[in-house]
Design a protein around this motif. Structure first.
Motif, PDB file in Angstrom:
ATOM      1  N   PHE A  68       7.699  24.672   6.179  1.00 29.29           N
ATOM      2  CA  PHE A  68       7.815  26.064   6.751  1.00 29.29           C
ATOM      3  C   PHE A  68       8.474  26.742   7.847  1.00 29.29           C
ATOM      4  CE2 PHE A  68       5.142  29.873   8.363  1.00 29.29           C
ATOM      5  CZ  PHE A  68       5.139  30.574   7.858  1.00 29.29           C
ATOM      6  N   ARG A  69       8.161  25.089   9.176  1.00 28.40           N
ATOM      7  CA  ARG A  69       9.071  25.380  10.315  1.00 28.40           C
ATOM      8  C   ARG A  69       9.816  25.581  10.452  1.00 28.40           C
ATOM      9  NH1 ARG A  69       7.199  22.534  14.516  1.00 28.40           N
ATOM     10  NH2 ARG A  69       5.583  20.947  12.787  1.00 28.40           N
ATOM     11  N   ASN A  70      10.828  25.465   8.739  1.00 25.33           N
ATOM     12  CA  ASN A  70      12.114  24.883   8.487  1.00 25.33           C
ATOM     13  C   ASN A  70      12.815  23.965   9.295  1.00 25.33           C
ATOM     14  OD1 ASN A  70      15.312  25.806   7.831  1.00 25.33           O
ATOM     15  ND2 ASN A  70      15.619  26.813  10.285  1.00 25.33           N
ATOM     16  N   LEU A  71      11.970  22.627   9.796  1.00 28.59           N
ATOM     17  CA  LEU A  71      12.435  21.585   9.708  1.00 28.59           C
ATOM     18  C   LEU A  71      12.290  20.569   8.308  1.00 28.59           C
ATOM     19  CD1 LEU A  71       9.983  20.783  13.422  1.00 28.59           C
ATOM     20  CD2 LEU A  71      12.682  21.283  12.857  1.00 28.59           C
ATOM     21  N   ILE A  76       0.643  -1.042  -0.180  1.00 25.58           N
ATOM     22  CA  ILE A  76       0.101  -0.167  -0.052  1.00 25.58           C
ATOM     23  C   ILE A  76       1.160   1.349   0.362  1.00 25.58           C
ATOM     24  CG2 ILE A  76      -1.730   1.514   1.256  1.00 25.58           C
ATOM     25  CD1 ILE A  76      -2.608  -1.705   0.694  1.00 25.58           C
ATOM     26  N   PRO A  77       0.313   2.162  -0.865  1.00 26.25           N
ATOM     27  CA  PRO A  77       1.519   3.720  -0.906  1.00 26.25           C
ATOM     28  C   PRO A  77       1.445   4.258  -0.182  1.00 26.25           C
ATOM     29  CG  PRO A  77       0.456   3.447  -3.245  1.00 26.25           C
ATOM     30  CD  PRO A  77       0.078   2.424  -1.646  1.00 26.25           C
ATOM     31  N   LEU A  78       1.992   4.872   0.456  1.00 26.19           N
ATOM     32  CA  LEU A  78       2.037   5.755   1.444  1.00 26.19           C
ATOM     33  C   LEU A  78       2.228   7.442   1.538  1.00 26.19           C
ATOM     34  CD1 LEU A  78       4.749   4.497   4.432  1.00 26.19           C
ATOM     35  CD2 LEU A  78       2.291   4.730   4.318  1.00 26.19           C
ATOM     36  N   LYS A  79       1.032   8.415   1.409  1.00 28.55           N
ATOM     37  CA  LYS A  79       0.983   9.561   1.476  1.00 28.55           C
ATOM     38  C   LYS A  79       1.306  10.450   2.314  1.00 28.55           C
ATOM     39  CE  LYS A  79      -2.100  12.885  -1.360  1.00 28.55           C
ATOM     40  NZ  LYS A  79      -3.529  13.299  -1.789  1.00 28.55           N
ATOM     41  N   TYR A  80       2.194  11.357   2.156  1.00 20.89           N
ATOM     42  CA  TYR A  80       2.842  11.835   3.337  1.00 20.89           C
ATOM     43  C   TYR A  80       2.262  13.651   3.248  1.00 20.89           C
ATOM     44  CZ  TYR A  80       6.210   8.128   4.795  1.00 20.89           C
ATOM     45  OH  TYR A  80       6.624   7.474   5.467  1.00 20.89           O
ATOM     46  N   VAL A  81       0.916  13.584   3.393  1.00 14.84           N
ATOM     47  CA  VAL A  81       0.939  15.252   3.531  1.00 14.84           C
ATOM     48  C   VAL A  81       1.291  16.142   4.908  1.00 14.84           C
ATOM     49  CG1 VAL A  81      -1.663  14.290   2.823  1.00 14.84           C
ATOM     50  CG2 VAL A  81      -1.356  14.369   5.351  1.00 14.84           C
ATOM     51  N   ASN A  82       0.395  17.157   4.391  1.00 13.47           N
ATOM     52  CA  ASN A  82       1.808  18.878   4.859  1.00 13.47           C
ATOM     53  C   ASN A  82       2.740  18.383   5.555  1.00 13.47           C
ATOM     54  OD1 ASN A  82      -1.293  19.755   5.632  1.00 13.47           O
ATOM     55  ND2 ASN A  82      -2.154  18.183   7.286  1.00 13.47           N
ATOM     56  N   SER A 141      14.200  16.084  12.012  1.00 15.37           N
ATOM     57  CA  SER A 141      14.931  16.408  12.002  1.00 15.37           C
ATOM     58  C   SER A 141      15.438  18.678  12.466  1.00 15.37           C
ATOM     59  CB  SER A 141      16.243  15.940  12.151  1.00 15.37           C
ATOM     60  OG  SER A 141      16.589  16.545  10.677  1.00 15.37           O
ATOM     61  N   GLU A 142      16.230  18.555  12.634  1.00 16.47           N
ATOM     62  CA  GLU A 142      16.195  20.349  12.406  1.00 16.47           C
ATOM     63  C   GLU A 142      17.349  20.346  11.291  1.00 16.47           C
ATOM     64  OE1 GLU A 142      15.754  23.169  15.872  1.00 16.47           O
ATOM     65  OE2 GLU A 142      16.405  21.599  17.232  1.00 16.47           O
ATOM     66  N   PRO A 143      17.381  21.148  10.290  1.00 14.03           N
ATOM     67  CA  PRO A 143      19.026  21.476  10.211  1.00 14.03           C
ATOM     68  C   PRO A 143      20.213  21.855  10.649  1.00 14.03           C
ATOM     69  CG  PRO A 143      17.272  23.573   9.064  1.00 14.03           C
ATOM     70  CD  PRO A 143      16.962  22.611  10.247  1.00 14.03           C
ATOM     71  N   ALA A 157       2.030  17.742   9.788  1.00  9.63           N
ATOM     72  CA  ALA A 157       1.948  18.593  10.304  1.00  9.63           C
ATOM     73  C   ALA A 157       1.750  18.436  11.720  1.00  9.63           C
ATOM     74  CB  ALA A 157      -0.351  19.243  10.344  1.00  9.63           C
ATOM     75  N   GLY A 158       2.073  19.269  12.146  1.00  8.59           N
ATOM     76  CA  GLY A 158       2.549  19.429  14.160  1.00  8.59           C
ATOM     77  C   GLY A 158       3.599  18.828  14.618  1.00  8.59           C
ATOM     78  N   GLN A 159       4.737  17.995  13.891  1.00 12.13           N
ATOM     79  CA  GLN A 159       5.416  17.386  13.658  1.00 12.13           C
ATOM     80  C   GLN A 159       6.190  17.969  14.766  1.00 12.13           C
ATOM     81  OE1 GLN A 159       5.421  13.872  14.399  1.00 12.13           O
ATOM     82  NE2 GLN A 159       3.461  14.182  13.753  1.00 12.13           N
ATOM     83  N   THR A 160       7.429  17.722  15.553  1.00 15.43           N
ATOM     84  CA  THR A 160       8.612  18.214  16.882  1.00 15.43           C
ATOM     85  C   THR A 160       9.540  17.982  15.819  1.00 15.43           C
ATOM     86  OG1 THR A 160       8.145  16.954  18.229  1.00 15.43           O
ATOM     87  CG2 THR A 160       6.940  18.530  18.609  1.00 15.43           C
ATOM     88  N   PRO A 161      10.513  18.541  16.155  1.00 23.72           N
ATOM     89  CA  PRO A 161      12.233  17.729  15.579  1.00 23.72           C
ATOM     90  C   PRO A 161      12.399  16.754  17.181  1.00 23.72           C
ATOM     91  CG  PRO A 161      12.410  20.530  16.094  1.00 23.72           C
ATOM     92  CD  PRO A 161      11.151  19.875  16.808  1.00 23.72           C
ATOM     93  N   ASP A 162      13.144  15.557  15.880  1.00 24.48           N
ATOM     94  CA  ASP A 162      13.210  14.490  16.488  1.00 24.48           C
ATOM     95  C   ASP A 162      11.867  13.842  16.654  1.00 24.48           C
ATOM     96  OD1 ASP A 162      15.624  14.859  17.248  1.00 24.48           O
ATOM     97  OD2 ASP A 162      15.508  15.813  19.025  1.00 24.48           O
ATOM     98  N   ALA A 163      11.247  14.311  16.209  1.00 20.90           N
ATOM     99  CA  ALA A 163       9.910  12.801  15.570  1.00 20.90           C
ATOM    100  C   ALA A 163       9.957  12.028  15.331  1.00 20.90           C
ATOM    101  CB  ALA A 163       8.729  13.821  14.984  1.00 20.90           C
ATOM    102  N   ARG A 164       9.957  10.487  15.068  1.00 18.22           N
ATOM    103  CA  ARG A 164       9.944   9.417  15.081  1.00 18.22           C
ATOM    104  C   ARG A 164       8.596   8.264  14.586  1.00 18.22           C
ATOM    105  NH1 ARG A 164      15.284   6.565  14.921  1.00 18.22           N
ATOM    106  NH2 ARG A 164      14.205   5.405  15.505  1.00 18.22           N
ATOM    107  N   PHE A 165       8.648   8.002  13.436  1.00 10.67           N
ATOM    108  CA  PHE A 165       7.534   6.920  13.141  1.00 10.67           C
ATOM    109  C   PHE A 165       7.364   5.750  12.198  1.00 10.67           C
ATOM    110  CE2 PHE A 165       3.432   6.527  11.064  1.00 10.67           C
ATOM    111  CZ  PHE A 165       2.114   6.963  12.004  1.00 10.67           C
ATOM    112  N   THR A 166       7.619   5.126  12.915  1.00  9.70           N
ATOM    113  CA  THR A 166       7.438   3.651  12.810  1.00  9.70           C
ATOM    114  C   THR A 166       6.486   2.777  12.032  1.00  9.70           C
ATOM    115  OG1 THR A 166       6.861   1.933  14.561  1.00  9.70           O
ATOM    116  CG2 THR A 166       9.761   3.477  14.943  1.00  9.70           C
TER     117      THR A 166
END
Length: 182
Positions: free
Chosen positions: A105-108, A93-99, A168-170, A135-144
């Motif tokens: 925009f938040r420089n992440l 099943i394809p994954l579609k990453y939205v937002n 991640s942050e640049p 949307a709303g994900q923070t730096p160092d967020a990990r999703f399995t």
């Protein structure tokens, strides 16, 4: 003889194929107009259920394999898998990453590791695509893969610990210099 028929079909703008499964023993040959097949492949995902009519019987199928010319990419052949609505399938099943733009925009930075996963379930319950909202994900967020919430009756085949994405942050020169000083 079959090779001549296939060449003739392709010259006429038709693409040969075979549908397997369901009530068909050994598969059934068919052909489609190249324009119709191209449009169908463009509009549907690997896991889309397609309505097909074989020998006057309406049923469902999924695209199993598409063969293309190695140099010019033109369509050569398509294999379909006939399916019953209660049939249990394992599909990619394809994954579609939205937002993702909101994260950018938040420089992440979004680091996407996988664009699809494998799921098992009844044919009529398998989604064509799974959306993941960034949307709303923070730096160092990990999703399995195990973090996905699947509809009832669907089971993850992809290992649950597969890392789908991180945020991640640049790295900036100032941060790197500070890290070197400490």
């Amino acid at each position: 003889r079959d090779t001549e028929n296939v060449k003739r079909l392709r010259k006429e703008g038709k693409i040969p194929g075979v549908i397997y499964g369901a009530h068909l023993k050994g598969g059934k040959s068919f052909y489609m107009e190249e324009k119709v097949l191209s449009e169908m492949l463009r509009k549907n995902t690997k896991s889309s259920t397609l309505s097909v009519k074989i020998d006057g019987v309406l049923g469902n199928a999924i695209v199993k394999e598409v063969q293309r010319h190695p140099l010019n990419g033109s369509l050569l052949h398509v294999d379909l898998q006939g399916i019953g609505k209660d049939e249990i399938l394992t599909l990619t099943i394809p994954l579609k990453y939205v937002n993702e733009d909101e994260v950018t925009f938040r420089n992440l930075i979004t680091n996407i590791n996988f664009n699809d996963i494998q799921v098992k379930g009844e044919a009529d319950k398998l989604p064509e695509v799974i959306e993941i909202d960034l949307a709303g994900q923070t730096p160092d967020a990990r999703f399995t893969a195990g973090d996905l919430v699947l509809a009832e009756g669907l089971h993850l085949v992809t290992p649950a610990d597969e890392l789908l994405y991180t945020i991640s942050e640049p790295k900036t020169q100032e941060k790197e210099a500070a890290a070197e000083e400490s």
